[in-house]
Design a protein around this motif. Sequence first.
Motif, PDB file in Angstrom:
ATOM      1  N   HIS A  28       0.741  -0.662   0.147  1.00 57.44           N
ATOM      2  CA  HIS A  28       0.232   0.106  -0.031  1.00 57.44           C
ATOM      3  C   HIS A  28       0.905   1.183   0.066  1.00 57.44           C
ATOM      4  CE1 HIS A  28      -4.436  -1.149   1.152  1.00 57.44           C
ATOM      5  NE2 HIS A  28      -3.958  -2.419   0.627  1.00 57.44           N
ATOM      6  N   SER A  90      -5.466   4.311   5.115  1.00 53.74           N
ATOM      7  CA  SER A  90      -5.076   2.470   4.424  1.00 53.74           C
ATOM      8  C   SER A  90      -5.076   1.948   5.370  1.00 53.74           C
ATOM      9  CB  SER A  90      -4.050   2.807   3.145  1.00 53.74           C
ATOM     10  OG  SER A  90      -3.977   4.067   2.315  1.00 53.74           O
ATOM     11  N   VAL A 113      -8.834   4.317   1.503  1.00 49.53           N
ATOM     12  CA  VAL A 113      -8.629   3.310   1.180  1.00 49.53           C
ATOM     13  C   VAL A 113      -8.407   1.764   1.846  1.00 49.53           C
ATOM     14  CG1 VAL A 113      -6.479   2.149  -0.959  1.00 49.53           C
ATOM     15  CG2 VAL A 113      -7.049   5.021   0.031  1.00 49.53           C
ATOM     16  N   THR A 142      -8.756  -2.126  -2.180  1.00 47.76           N
ATOM     17  CA  THR A 142      -7.960  -2.357  -3.067  1.00 47.76           C
ATOM     18  C   THR A 142      -8.327  -3.754  -4.129  1.00 47.76           C
ATOM     19  OG1 THR A 142      -6.919  -2.296  -1.398  1.00 47.76           O
ATOM     20  CG2 THR A 142      -6.478  -0.746  -2.824  1.00 47.76           C
ATOM     21  N   TYR A 339      -4.791   3.672  -6.757  1.00 49.34           N
ATOM     22  CA  TYR A 339      -4.320   4.906  -5.255  1.00 49.34           C
ATOM     23  C   TYR A 339      -4.583   5.735  -6.213  1.00 49.34           C
ATOM     24  CZ  TYR A 339      -3.301   2.855  -1.011  1.00 49.34           C
ATOM     25  OH  TYR A 339      -3.522   2.429   0.565  1.00 49.34           O
TER      26      TYR A 339
END
Length: 398
Positions: A28, A90, A113, A142, A339
């Motif tokens: 990430h 994230s 995220v 994701t 992203y």
Amino acid sequence: MATNGPLGRKLRMGIVGGGQGSFIGRVHVTAAVLDNRAALVAGALSSDPARAKASAADYDIDPGRAYGSFQEMFDTERKLPADRRIDFVSIATPNHMHFPVAKAALEAGFHVVCDKPLTLTLREAGELAALAARSPVVFAVTHNYTGYPLVRQARQMILAGELGEIQAIRAEYIQGWLRTRLESEGQKQAAWRTDPAKSGAAGCFGDIGTHAYNLGRYMTGLLPDAISANLRTFEPGRSLDDYGHAVIRYENGALGTVTASQISHGRENDLRIQVDGTLGSLEWHQESPNQMVVRHNGKPHMIYTRDPNAPFMNDAGKAACRLPSGHPEAFFEAFANVYRAAFDDMATVATGGSVDKRDTVYPNIHDGVEGMYFIEQAVASSANDGAWLPLRHALARR
Ligand code: NAD
């Protein structure tokens, strides 16, 4: 000219998970910074506060922003001046922690995220979606395989009708690493993935079956109608499925299959998808992600290569490339494409604009809810001898 995208500054990132010995958190962070549009400034990196703080140096996080828990991170960061506090978080923890962390982030007003599957249960996913709908924040999930240039290329080709009407989708994700009970040998990634309290209602089907299902949905845009599934646990003593397949009926009459395995000897991350339309078929394989085969009866098979300058590449495919053809792009770059698209929306929100939250280039909370519905209906169908159950969720990506 600013080099940090439309916002003209880097977005400030906080991460939950990613501590020493973990896997996807580092991916990430690498993906988020690849385009110089974000900087990692804060983290709650582990469930163990001491390890969380000790892990911060591995990411150059200032010790003052290395938090012992995600609650502490949000409580502190939300009180910082607007030009210092994190913009987004994230989430790279095991599945059972996605919901509490994402909920706290949304309540604190941070973009999210989140890794997949979205939550532990469909009910939690619905609660998050309701919260996100009431807030201006961006929520990305994701399903990183959607970020590959040739996946984006295939999606645009299919949506433009180049393969005709889509009638069949075969998606499979085959691994072999859980052929033995690694979870009883202290392998931590195996331990939580095979524990229903941390993984959710499904094992293999939740961990990788959701990726295969999402890829078919993303590439074709077909809306699902019903599912019939058979899941199995082949390793004695394991509580969750380690193999399974599902048949999916789509609303246009197409048929899909999703097969997922974690017990196939020698198989690594063998995600592949084949799509059949009335005018042509295509095939893409994530272990050779820079090639895609397109076939038409009576013609030589065509191998599309990832090439940002080739006339056969469409806008979506080209836009997802970073390197000239022949230099392999793969997992990190695809992850970074998820992203990058989410950052575009974060920049729009930061400058007072509004964004479409449902039909985004990146997988979003609607895809996350769909993934949870897929898991719960697959498990319920399998428990009922493969009974057909509905699969169209009201919150589905259109
Ligand atoms: P992992 O076990 O390697 O790492 C999990 C990390 O989360 C560890 O550092 C752990 O200490 C930390 N953590 C746990 N509880 C926490 C808490 N309360 N606060 C802060 N940190 C906490 O797991 P992984 O393999 O990296 O998987 C993490 C997530 O990513 C899972 O949801 C998994 O499904 C997903 N995943 C996605 C992909 C992908 O390709 N998109 C690949 C692998 C994993």
